[in-house]
Motif scaffolding. Structure first.
Motif, PDB file in Angstrom:
ATOM      1  N   ARG A  40       0.756  -1.277  -0.034  1.00  0.00           N
ATOM      2  CA  ARG A  40       0.085  -0.021  -0.059  1.00  0.00           C
ATOM      3  C   ARG A  40       0.977   1.268   0.076  1.00  0.00           C
ATOM      4  O   ARG A  40       0.330   2.287   0.490  1.00  0.00           O
ATOM      5  CB  ARG A  40      -0.917  -0.009   1.104  1.00  0.00           C
ATOM      6  CG  ARG A  40      -2.009  -1.178   1.028  1.00  0.00           C
ATOM      7  CD  ARG A  40      -2.945  -1.012   2.269  1.00  0.00           C
ATOM      8  NE  ARG A  40      -4.038  -1.896   2.567  1.00  0.00           N
ATOM      9  CZ  ARG A  40      -4.383  -3.110   1.738  1.00  0.00           C
ATOM     10  NH1 ARG A  40      -3.859  -3.307   0.581  1.00  0.00           N
ATOM     11  NH2 ARG A  40      -5.436  -3.852   1.899  1.00  0.00           N
ATOM     12  N   LYS A  41       2.174   1.201  -0.583  1.00  0.00           N
ATOM     13  CA  LYS A  41       3.041   2.405  -0.471  1.00  0.00           C
ATOM     14  C   LYS A  41       3.490   2.415  -2.073  1.00  0.00           C
ATOM     15  O   LYS A  41       4.176   1.799  -2.581  1.00  0.00           O
ATOM     16  CB  LYS A  41       4.334   1.983   0.351  1.00  0.00           C
ATOM     17  CG  LYS A  41       3.727   2.037   1.926  1.00  0.00           C
ATOM     18  CD  LYS A  41       5.397   1.454   2.659  1.00  0.00           C
ATOM     19  CE  LYS A  41       4.864   1.474   4.049  1.00  0.00           C
ATOM     20  NZ  LYS A  41       5.957   0.950   4.805  1.00  0.00           N
ATOM     21  N   PRO A  42       2.986   3.696  -2.486  1.00  0.00           N
ATOM     22  CA  PRO A  42       3.535   3.992  -3.974  1.00  0.00           C
ATOM     23  C   PRO A  42       4.996   4.471  -3.899  1.00  0.00           C
ATOM     24  O   PRO A  42       5.494   4.954  -3.164  1.00  0.00           O
ATOM     25  CB  PRO A  42       2.768   5.066  -4.172  1.00  0.00           C
ATOM     26  CG  PRO A  42       2.355   5.701  -2.956  1.00  0.00           C
ATOM     27  CD  PRO A  42       2.208   4.609  -2.023  1.00  0.00           C
ATOM     28  N   ARG A  75       7.734   8.618 -16.596  1.00  0.00           N
ATOM     29  CA  ARG A  75       7.355   8.668 -14.978  1.00  0.00           C
ATOM     30  C   ARG A  75       6.888   7.203 -14.830  1.00  0.00           C
ATOM     31  O   ARG A  75       6.282   6.722 -15.908  1.00  0.00           O
ATOM     32  CB  ARG A  75       6.202   9.539 -14.641  1.00  0.00           C
ATOM     33  CG  ARG A  75       6.658  11.050 -14.709  1.00  0.00           C
ATOM     34  CD  ARG A  75       5.408  11.874 -14.594  1.00  0.00           C
ATOM     35  NE  ARG A  75       5.642  13.044 -14.352  1.00  0.00           N
ATOM     36  CZ  ARG A  75       4.818  14.066 -14.112  1.00  0.00           C
ATOM     37  NH1 ARG A  75       3.656  13.930 -13.917  1.00  0.00           N
ATOM     38  NH2 ARG A  75       5.419  15.389 -13.853  1.00  0.00           N
ATOM     39  N   GLY A  76       7.017   6.457 -13.856  1.00  0.00           N
ATOM     40  CA  GLY A  76       6.754   5.166 -13.439  1.00  0.00           C
ATOM     41  C   GLY A  76       6.255   4.958 -11.981  1.00  0.00           C
ATOM     42  O   GLY A  76       6.550   5.885 -11.250  1.00  0.00           O
ATOM     43  N   LEU A  77       5.489   3.710 -11.748  1.00  0.00           N
ATOM     44  CA  LEU A  77       5.052   3.696 -10.531  1.00  0.00           C
ATOM     45  C   LEU A  77       5.108   2.185 -10.179  1.00  0.00           C
ATOM     46  O   LEU A  77       4.982   1.532 -11.258  1.00  0.00           O
ATOM     47  CB  LEU A  77       3.392   4.169 -10.435  1.00  0.00           C
ATOM     48  CG  LEU A  77       2.693   3.869  -9.090  1.00  0.00           C
ATOM     49  CD1 LEU A  77       3.048   4.721  -8.072  1.00  0.00           C
ATOM     50  CD2 LEU A  77       1.227   3.768  -9.460  1.00  0.00           C
ATOM     51  N   CYS A  89       8.704  -3.280  -9.993  1.00  0.00           N
ATOM     52  CA  CYS A  89       9.169  -2.136  -9.316  1.00  0.00           C
ATOM     53  C   CYS A  89       9.267  -0.890 -10.497  1.00  0.00           C
ATOM     54  O   CYS A  89       8.955  -0.848 -11.558  1.00  0.00           O
ATOM     55  CB  CYS A  89      10.698  -2.282  -8.972  1.00  0.00           C
ATOM     56  SG  CYS A  89      11.663  -2.622 -10.299  1.00  0.00           S
ATOM     57  N   SER A  90       9.124   0.285  -9.743  1.00  0.00           N
ATOM     58  CA  SER A  90       9.128   1.469 -10.362  1.00  0.00           C
ATOM     59  C   SER A  90       9.905   1.649 -11.412  1.00  0.00           C
ATOM     60  O   SER A  90       9.965   2.393 -12.475  1.00  0.00           O
ATOM     61  CB  SER A  90       8.694   2.410  -9.198  1.00  0.00           C
ATOM     62  OG  SER A  90       9.932   2.801  -8.570  1.00  0.00           O
ATOM     63  N   GLU A  91      11.259   1.454 -11.161  1.00  0.00           N
ATOM     64  CA  GLU A  91      12.318   1.513 -11.921  1.00  0.00           C
ATOM     65  C   GLU A  91      12.171   0.747 -13.266  1.00  0.00           C
ATOM     66  O   GLU A  91      12.316   1.375 -14.352  1.00  0.00           O
ATOM     67  CB  GLU A  91      13.712   1.185 -11.281  1.00  0.00           C
ATOM     68  CG  GLU A  91      13.957   2.002 -10.189  1.00  0.00           C
ATOM     69  CD  GLU A  91      13.590   1.115  -8.774  1.00  0.00           C
ATOM     70  OE1 GLU A  91      12.411   0.934  -8.562  1.00  0.00           O
ATOM     71  OE2 GLU A  91      14.272   0.785  -7.921  1.00  0.00           O
ATOM     72  N   ARG A  92      11.848  -0.620 -13.226  1.00  0.00           N
ATOM     73  CA  ARG A  92      11.503  -1.349 -14.138  1.00  0.00           C
ATOM     74  C   ARG A  92      10.311  -0.773 -15.101  1.00  0.00           C
ATOM     75  O   ARG A  92      10.381  -1.029 -16.226  1.00  0.00           O
ATOM     76  CB  ARG A  92      11.332  -2.745 -13.504  1.00  0.00           C
ATOM     77  CG  ARG A  92      11.430  -3.659 -14.814  1.00  0.00           C
ATOM     78  CD  ARG A  92      11.159  -5.344 -14.319  1.00  0.00           C
ATOM     79  NE  ARG A  92      10.716  -6.127 -15.261  1.00  0.00           N
ATOM     80  CZ  ARG A  92      10.350  -7.331 -14.950  1.00  0.00           C
ATOM     81  NH1 ARG A  92      10.490  -7.809 -13.894  1.00  0.00           N
ATOM     82  NH2 ARG A  92      10.059  -8.261 -16.029  1.00  0.00           N
ATOM     83  N   ASN A  93       9.434  -0.368 -14.358  1.00  0.00           N
ATOM     84  CA  ASN A  93       8.079   0.108 -14.972  1.00  0.00           C
ATOM     85  C   ASN A  93       8.300   1.226 -15.844  1.00  0.00           C
ATOM     86  O   ASN A  93       8.139   1.279 -16.918  1.00  0.00           O
ATOM     87  CB  ASN A  93       7.244   0.463 -14.068  1.00  0.00           C
ATOM     88  CG  ASN A  93       5.716   0.529 -14.548  1.00  0.00           C
ATOM     89  OD1 ASN A  93       5.587   0.665 -15.699  1.00  0.00           O
ATOM     90  ND2 ASN A  93       4.760   0.617 -13.517  1.00  0.00           N
ATOM     91  N   VAL A  94       9.278   2.130 -15.370  1.00  0.00           N
ATOM     92  CA  VAL A  94       9.507   3.524 -16.084  1.00  0.00           C
ATOM     93  C   VAL A  94      10.441   3.208 -17.364  1.00  0.00           C
ATOM     94  O   VAL A  94      10.292   3.813 -18.446  1.00  0.00           O
ATOM     95  CB  VAL A  94      10.148   4.483 -15.135  1.00  0.00           C
ATOM     96  CG1 VAL A  94      11.721   4.413 -14.799  1.00  0.00           C
ATOM     97  CG2 VAL A  94       9.866   5.835 -15.771  1.00  0.00           C
ATOM     98  N   ILE A  95      11.423   2.273 -16.985  1.00  0.00           N
ATOM     99  CA  ILE A  95      12.106   1.843 -18.462  1.00  0.00           C
ATOM    100  C   ILE A  95      11.256   1.186 -19.474  1.00  0.00           C
ATOM    101  O   ILE A  95      11.644   1.444 -20.474  1.00  0.00           O
ATOM    102  CB  ILE A  95      13.402   0.908 -17.852  1.00  0.00           C
ATOM    103  CG1 ILE A  95      14.338   1.876 -16.979  1.00  0.00           C
ATOM    104  CG2 ILE A  95      14.072   0.152 -19.022  1.00  0.00           C
ATOM    105  CD1 ILE A  95      15.537   1.124 -16.435  1.00  0.00           C
ATOM    106  N   GLY A  96      10.543   0.297 -19.001  1.00  0.00           N
ATOM    107  CA  GLY A  96       9.569  -0.399 -20.031  1.00  0.00           C
ATOM    108  C   GLY A  96       8.672   0.725 -20.711  1.00  0.00           C
ATOM    109  O   GLY A  96       8.275   0.713 -21.798  1.00  0.00           O
TER     110      GLY A  96
END
Length: 116
Positions: A40-42, A75-77, A89-96
């Motif tokens: 529950r933590k963005p 931007r990623g989340l 993870c947010s890093e992998r999401n933003v790279i994708g």
């Protein structure tokens, strides 16, 4: 990069508040009960990508010279929708996200990632 990260955080918090976040079925409720159901933590991430020379604002590949255009930000989340399969993870999401927006992206075009 730092300014873009703070702007992302402010936009994210504002969008949750504007949507009636505390109500049943509100955006904040949806984020915590579905998208972030484990912690529950963005976790927000901003990726800075080298701009293409002569293509200001398009993002993507570096031109290689000092005349490169301004960097592009993505931007990623983090996402935690299914406990058995783990999370994204947010890093992998933003790279994708950056790669989906510009399939010509190269590893050396990724300049920095900020995580908040």
């Amino acid at each position: 990069l730092a300014a873009e990260t703070v702007l992302f955080r402010d936009n994210f918090v504002e969008s949750l508040q504007r949507s009636g976040g505390g109500e049943q079925g509100g955006r904040e409720e949806e984020i915590s009960t579905f998208w972030l159901r484990k912690t529950r933590k963005p976790v927000l991430a901003v990726l800075m990508v080298a701009g293409k020379e002569g293509c200001e604002g398009k993002g993507g590949r570096a031109g290689g010279g000092s005349g490169d255009s301004h960097p592009k930000f993505y931007r990623g989340l983090n996402l935690e929708v299914s406990m058995p399969t783990g999370s994204l993870c947010s890093e992998r999401n933003v790279i994708g996200t950056a790669l989906a927006a510009d399939p010509t992206l190269r590893r050396q075009d990724l300049l920095m990632v900020a995580v908040l």
